[in-house]
Design an enzyme around this catalytic site. Structure first.
Site, PDB file in Angstrom:
ATOM      1  N   GLU A 181      -1.629   2.721  -3.301  1.00  0.00           N
ATOM      2  CA  GLU A 181      -2.819   2.688  -2.436  1.00  0.00           C
ATOM      3  C   GLU A 181      -2.877   3.911  -1.522  1.00  0.00           C
ATOM      4  O   GLU A 181      -3.918   4.564  -1.403  1.00  0.00           O
ATOM      5  CB  GLU A 181      -2.818   1.406  -1.585  1.00  0.00           C
ATOM      6  CG  GLU A 181      -3.018   0.130  -2.369  1.00  0.00           C
ATOM      7  CD  GLU A 181      -4.390   0.021  -3.033  1.00  0.00           C
ATOM      8  OE1 GLU A 181      -5.350   0.638  -2.550  1.00  0.00           O
ATOM      9  OE2 GLU A 181      -4.486  -0.688  -4.050  1.00  0.00           O
TER      10      GLU A 181
ATOM     11  N   ASN B 195      -5.469   7.069  -1.802  1.00  0.00           N
ATOM     12  CA  ASN B 195      -6.325   7.410  -0.651  1.00  0.00           C
ATOM     13  C   ASN B 195      -6.246   8.901  -0.325  1.00  0.00           C
ATOM     14  O   ASN B 195      -7.272   9.543  -0.072  1.00  0.00           O
ATOM     15  CB  ASN B 195      -5.901   6.600   0.584  1.00  0.00           C
ATOM     16  CG  ASN B 195      -6.476   5.195   0.580  1.00  0.00           C
ATOM     17  OD1 ASN B 195      -7.266   4.834  -0.286  1.00  0.00           O
ATOM     18  ND2 ASN B 195      -6.075   4.411   1.556  1.00  0.00           N
TER      19      ASN B 195
ATOM     20  N   ARG C 262     -14.695   1.684  -5.284  1.00  0.00           N
ATOM     21  CA  ARG C 262     -13.598   1.335  -4.390  1.00  0.00           C
ATOM     22  C   ARG C 262     -13.981   0.008  -3.749  1.00  0.00           C
ATOM     23  O   ARG C 262     -15.164  -0.272  -3.499  1.00  0.00           O
ATOM     24  CB  ARG C 262     -13.387   2.384  -3.278  1.00  0.00           C
ATOM     25  CG  ARG C 262     -13.393   3.844  -3.690  1.00  0.00           C
ATOM     26  CD  ARG C 262     -12.522   4.171  -4.860  1.00  0.00           C
ATOM     27  NE  ARG C 262     -11.158   3.684  -4.788  1.00  0.00           N
ATOM     28  CZ  ARG C 262     -10.247   3.961  -5.710  1.00  0.00           C
ATOM     29  NH1 ARG C 262     -10.552   4.700  -6.752  1.00  0.00           N
ATOM     30  NH2 ARG C 262      -9.027   3.507  -5.579  1.00  0.00           N
TER      31      ARG C 262
HETATM   32  N1  LIG Z   1      -5.927   9.671   3.389  1.00  0.00           N
HETATM   33  C1  LIG Z   1      -7.196   9.481   3.774  1.00  0.00           C
HETATM   34  N2  LIG Z   1      -7.957  10.546   4.169  1.00  0.00           N
HETATM   35  C2  LIG Z   1      -9.251  10.366   4.562  1.00  0.00           C
HETATM   36  N3  LIG Z   1      -9.873   9.164   4.606  1.00  0.00           N
HETATM   37  C3  LIG Z   1      -9.171   8.076   4.233  1.00  0.00           C
HETATM   38  C4  LIG Z   1      -7.798   8.176   3.804  1.00  0.00           C
HETATM   39  N4  LIG Z   1      -7.369   6.928   3.505  1.00  0.00           N
HETATM   40  C5  LIG Z   1      -8.409   6.104   3.735  1.00  0.00           C
HETATM   41  N5  LIG Z   1      -9.481   6.770   4.181  1.00  0.00           N
HETATM   42  C6  LIG Z   1     -10.795   6.182   4.585  1.00  0.00           C
HETATM   43  O1  LIG Z   1     -10.591   4.802   4.883  1.00  0.00           O
HETATM   44  C7  LIG Z   1     -11.425   3.978   4.057  1.00  0.00           C
HETATM   45  C8  LIG Z   1     -10.708   2.674   3.756  1.00  0.00           C
HETATM   46  O2  LIG Z   1      -9.564   2.937   2.920  1.00  0.00           O
HETATM   47  P1  LIG Z   1      -9.060   1.749   1.955  1.00  0.00           P
HETATM   48  O3  LIG Z   1      -7.917   2.258   1.161  1.00  0.00           O
HETATM   49  O4  LIG Z   1      -8.870   0.517   2.762  1.00  0.00           O
HETATM   50  O5  LIG Z   1     -10.329   1.493   0.996  1.00  0.00           O
HETATM   51  P2  LIG Z   1     -10.876   2.399  -0.211  1.00  0.00           P
HETATM   52  O6  LIG Z   1      -9.884   3.456  -0.569  1.00  0.00           O
HETATM   53  O7  LIG Z   1     -12.237   2.874   0.151  1.00  0.00           O
HETATM   54  O8  LIG Z   1     -10.981   1.337  -1.398  1.00  0.00           O
HETATM   55  P3  LIG Z   1      -9.746   0.776  -2.292  1.00  0.00           P
HETATM   56  O9  LIG Z   1      -8.469   1.209  -1.619  1.00  0.00           O
HETATM   57  O10 LIG Z   1      -9.896  -0.727  -2.282  1.00  0.00           O
HETATM   58  O11 LIG Z   1      -9.942   1.364  -3.631  1.00  0.00           O
HETATM   59  C9  LIG Z   1     -11.757   4.839   2.846  1.00  0.00           C
HETATM   60  O12 LIG Z   1     -12.968   4.452   2.222  1.00  0.00           O
HETATM   61  C10 LIG Z   1     -11.849   6.234   3.479  1.00  0.00           C
HETATM   62  O13 LIG Z   1     -13.091   6.444   4.100  1.00  0.00           O
HETATM   63 MG   LIG Z   2      -7.911   3.013  -0.856  1.00  0.00          MG
END
Ligand SMILES: Nc1ncnc2c1ncn2[C@@H]1O[C@H](COP(=O)(O)OP(=O)(O)OP(=O)(O)O)[C@@H](O)[C@H]1O
Ligand SMILES: [Mg+2]
Length: 147
Positions: free
Chosen positions: A47, A51, A106
């Site tokens: 995860e 990200n 996502r």
């Molecule tokens: N390393 C990162 N750099 C920039 N933004 C991030 C990062 N990690 C997370 N985010 C932001 O936080 C939000 C939530 O992250 P999260 O992992 O909970 O959900 P997601 O990645 O959108 O979906 P999923 O993990 O369920 O596929 C993301 O949509 C993004 O906008």
């Molecule tokens: Mg994610």
């Protein structure tokens, strides 16, 4: 008790996500984790690395993802860091189902999964610095680091 540390840096390419997950699992195996604990740690690494690749660097493979793992007795300290675009509203980003990329299918559950599987989740992020996730997990069994 001796601590044991490893560091890993790799290009922000989606094919490196499974490499990172398997490598971290192999390092942690010396603590004799349960299958559930190992699965949880691998899921969390996936995860966080995903990200960094898709959000932090927005798919730019020139970006680098850094992982650090420290084992101290039966505690696993995991840091996953990128120097990408950062998160402007951390509180919003941590909400279950919040995603800035619904178009990429996502589900917005990455941070929620990290919080469920780990004992402690600290997120540091800014547009200037990128994102650092610090995760702690206490394993159920204690095993001495003897080699
Ligand atoms: N390393 C990162 N750099 C920039 N933004 C991030 C990062 N990690 C997370 N985010 C932001 O936080 C939000 C939530 O992250 P999260 O992992 O909970 O959900 P997601 O990645 O959108 O979906 P999923 O993990 O369920 O596929 C993301 O949509 C993004 O906008
Ligand atoms: Mg994610």
């Amino acid at each position: 008790m001796t601590t044991n540390e490893m560091n890993l840096t790799f290009s922000a390419l989606s094919q490196n996500e499974s490499f990172a997950r398997v490598t971290v699992a192999a390092f942690i195996a010396q603590l004799d984790p349960t299958l559930d604990e190992l699965t949880e740690i691998k899921t969390v690494v996936s995860e966080a690395v995903t990200n960094s690749i898709i959000h932090g660097y927005d798919g730019n493979p020139d970006g680098k993802v850094h992982i650090s793992v420290t084992l101290d007795d039966h505690v696993v300290y995991l840091t996953i860091r990128d120097e990408g675009m950062g998160i402007t509203d951390l509180e919003e980003a941590r909400q279950p189902l919040f995603t800035t990329k619904p178009d990429l299918e996502r589900s917005g559950m990455g941070f929620t999964i990290m919080e469920n599987f780990m004992d402690d989740v600290i997120i540091d992020s800014s547009p200037e610095m990128g994102t650092t996730i610090r995760l702690t997990k206490h394993l159920s069994k204690s095993k001495a680091l003897c080699n």
